[in-house]
Design a protein around this motif. Sequence first.
Motif, PDB file in Angstrom:
ATOM      1  N   LYS A 126       0.811  -1.265   0.027  1.00 34.21           N
ATOM      2  CA  LYS A 126       0.224  -0.080  -0.080  1.00 34.21           C
ATOM      3  C   LYS A 126       0.842   1.066  -0.008  1.00 34.21           C
ATOM      4  CE  LYS A 126      -3.262   3.096   2.581  1.00 34.21           C
ATOM      5  NZ  LYS A 126      -2.122   3.890   1.934  1.00 34.21           N
ATOM      6  N   PHE A 127       0.573   2.209  -0.929  1.00 30.99           N
ATOM      7  CA  PHE A 127       1.507   3.314  -1.190  1.00 30.99           C
ATOM      8  C   PHE A 127       1.197   4.380   0.039  1.00 30.99           C
ATOM      9  CE2 PHE A 127       2.188   0.641  -4.749  1.00 30.99           C
ATOM     10  CZ  PHE A 127       3.285   0.755  -4.959  1.00 30.99           C
TER      11      PHE A 127
ATOM     12  N   SER B 111      -3.025   4.803  -3.888  1.00 28.88           N
ATOM     13  CA  SER B 111      -2.745   4.507  -5.440  1.00 28.88           C
ATOM     14  C   SER B 111      -3.884   3.547  -5.903  1.00 28.88           C
ATOM     15  CB  SER B 111      -1.495   4.208  -5.376  1.00 28.88           C
ATOM     16  OG  SER B 111      -1.163   4.044  -6.851  1.00 28.88           O
ATOM     17  N   VAL B 112      -4.965   4.064  -6.200  1.00 32.52           N
ATOM     18  CA  VAL B 112      -5.898   3.118  -6.823  1.00 32.52           C
ATOM     19  C   VAL B 112      -6.179   3.567  -8.318  1.00 32.52           C
ATOM     20  CG1 VAL B 112      -7.094   3.091  -4.414  1.00 32.52           C
ATOM     21  CG2 VAL B 112      -7.657   4.673  -6.052  1.00 32.52           C
TER      22      VAL B 112
ATOM     23  N   GLU C 142      -7.647   1.082  -0.864  1.00 33.51           N
ATOM     24  CA  GLU C 142      -6.260   0.522  -1.274  1.00 33.51           C
ATOM     25  C   GLU C 142      -6.171  -0.708  -0.283  1.00 33.51           C
ATOM     26  OE1 GLU C 142      -3.103   2.815  -1.194  1.00 33.51           O
ATOM     27  OE2 GLU C 142      -2.051   1.496  -2.889  1.00 33.51           O
TER      28      GLU C 142
ATOM     29  N   LEU D 107      -7.986  -3.300  -1.520  1.00 30.40           N
ATOM     30  CA  LEU D 107      -7.196  -4.074  -2.662  1.00 30.40           C
ATOM     31  C   LEU D 107      -6.184  -5.141  -2.142  1.00 30.40           C
ATOM     32  CD1 LEU D 107      -6.680  -1.209  -4.958  1.00 30.40           C
ATOM     33  CD2 LEU D 107      -8.651  -2.639  -5.007  1.00 30.40           C
ATOM     34  N   LEU D 108      -5.678  -4.481  -0.901  1.00 32.89           N
ATOM     35  CA  LEU D 108      -4.591  -5.709  -0.503  1.00 32.89           C
ATOM     36  C   LEU D 108      -5.232  -6.940  -0.072  1.00 32.89           C
ATOM     37  CD1 LEU D 108      -1.829  -3.322   1.140  1.00 32.89           C
ATOM     38  CD2 LEU D 108      -1.407  -4.832  -0.520  1.00 32.89           C
TER      39      LEU D 108
END
Lengths: 254, 376
Positions: A88-89, A93-94, A159, A162-163
């Motif tokens: 994860k940034f 960042s998506v 995000e 997402l992970l």
Amino acid sequence: MSGDTSSHLVLTDVVVTFNGFQAVNGLHMTVGKGELRCLIGPNGAGKTTALDTICGQTKPASGKIMFKGKSLNKLEEHQISRAGIGRKFQVPSVFRELTVRENLQVAYCKHTGVLANAFRFGRGQEADGLEKLAELVGLQGQLNTSAGHLSHGQTQWLEIALLLAQDPELILMDEPTAGMTVQETRKTADLFNRLKGRHTLIVVEHDMSFVKEIGEVISVMHQGRMLAEGTAQQIERNQEVREAYLGSGGITGA
Amino acid sequence: MSRRTAVQIAVYGIVCLAILLVPTFYDDAFVLNKYSRYLVLGILAIALSLSWGYTGILNLGQATSFGLGSYCMAMGLKLRTVPVHTGSAGLPDFMVWNNVDKLPWFWEPFNSMTFAIFAGIAVPVIFAVLLGWFIFRGRVTGVYVAIITLAVLVVVNLLIIDQQRFTGGFNGITDLAQLEIFGLTFDAYGSSSYYLIAVSLTFSLFFALAITKSKAGLILQAIRDQENRVRYFGYDVATFKMFSFAVSAGIAGLAGMLYTIVMEFASPTFLGVPLSLAIVIWCAVGGRQSLLGAMLGAIVVTGMQGALSESETFLDTWTLIMGFLFVVVVLFLPKGLAGAAEMLLDRIWPSAGNGNGRANKSTSRNTLPRKTEPAE
Ligand SMILES: Nc1ncnc2c1ncn2[C@@H]1O[C@H](COP(=O)(O)OP(=O)(O)OP(=O)(O)O)[C@@H](O)[C@H]1O
Ligand SMILES: [Mg+2]
């Protein structure tokens, strides 16, 4: 560190330079399987750069990065990801042009080949899982919204989701609670405590109360090096750490 | 299948059906030939929409694939003609004029029409894979991709003009036989060619649609949006881009072959920079992120071009009018006519977009998120 965990990720003497400037300068770090490690340090300490080298975004000038006994040094980003590492940034960042649902579908990446995906249409079972995930992070009402329309906090949650969809063995989180409310931060802490054990996590954070809530072992970076490692109490008493944070408002206010 | 996808398939199907029905209303050979040409260019626009609109690869050299396809078809058809002027059996007339006395080795396999048709798609695809390998493995992005593809187009074009002995040079390959397959003859001015092209267009459109609807299509769109992020999910971005680039080249190659059939020759202008840039304009006007939009963009723009340039009143001003139209669309409709149509549809009939959730997508970035309807 509890000695019973095998070392999952090992960084040995890692050096990263940007045009002669050493952002990471002989970094050593060992993280055990299933551990949740917090990584803290003043601004510019090299925390983000350290995560960048693990996930392949920047290549170290020297030093070794081993994951599950295999070297990551020569691998490309997607190969490192396939080895089981997710990131994860710091700046969320998506995929802003895609909907929340589509974002999650992309992140669900059990199959990564082109042809394997060219014939993939039905998303039945996958879809169920994705809806549960969206619910978990409170985005069930936004599934059809494009991610560019989400608030900053929601983007952070997306995000994280997402992970979770990606489901990697090692999760790297760069300041996941930035921009979150107190309640949201607490919810994140809950989530991380649940992930611990099943996943190995490295969490970069500035918020000490959050760190105390989730972390057992805390690593402190300063000027590209590992300054100290230990429990929250040990770290707070450590004289070197106090000095490193001098001028940046102390460790709790960093 | 989501309701939105169903609506989309229905709309695509209706448009294709309408195109297929045209010859029942017009049986003027000249008109049908003209329309066939527009449809071929529509297929070419579908190809660019896939690589530019869906993957973000601005390929300014799309005409390379088109031209290669067109030359493959022309080579096959050329070997079927009996050269009346030279009487030299089996050897194309321009070769005789250039003192070539034996058919070059790479012309040999084109004696088989099956091979020629196969090559019309395979050659552009292989060429695209090789070029794509260099571009995308080397992580070249953005405007540099546009420059490289344009430069390659110019080089291939010059090469074809230069190798007159094998390619016919400036004149291209002319005086071709008519294509005959399965006992059918495809006359450039007959409805058979029109149907062949309309069917190919339908096939290309739905083939491209299937790709964009697959998971791979979604990943392509994610790459367009933020290719760096995609890598951290384990997808090899370069391979996905090569895939999109190559499929796009294959469709363009098919269009090139069909163009040779309707034009009855192949010419270096088919690999010209003006044509290559025109494709970009068609896609921009029609809406590059919509396959149907890009296709209709090509048909409408070239159709208008044809009509304006033929009419007496606009004889001097038609380029000006087209340029003006282009500027207006690009300035006010960033997603082209398709984007505008979609926005309108969402307003009138919001539930149509509610299935798989792109309800908010077509609205522009800076509008506020709408309240989403409860999930079905
Ligand atoms: N791409 C780059 N080019 C040049 N210098 C860089 C680059 N990335 C980071 N740096 C420098 O390296 C140092 C470490 O940066 P890094 O982002 O890793 O710090 P950090 O610990 O994550 O800080 P923060 O808490 O502010 O996020 C900083 O001095 C930064 O300016
Ligand atoms: Mg940082």
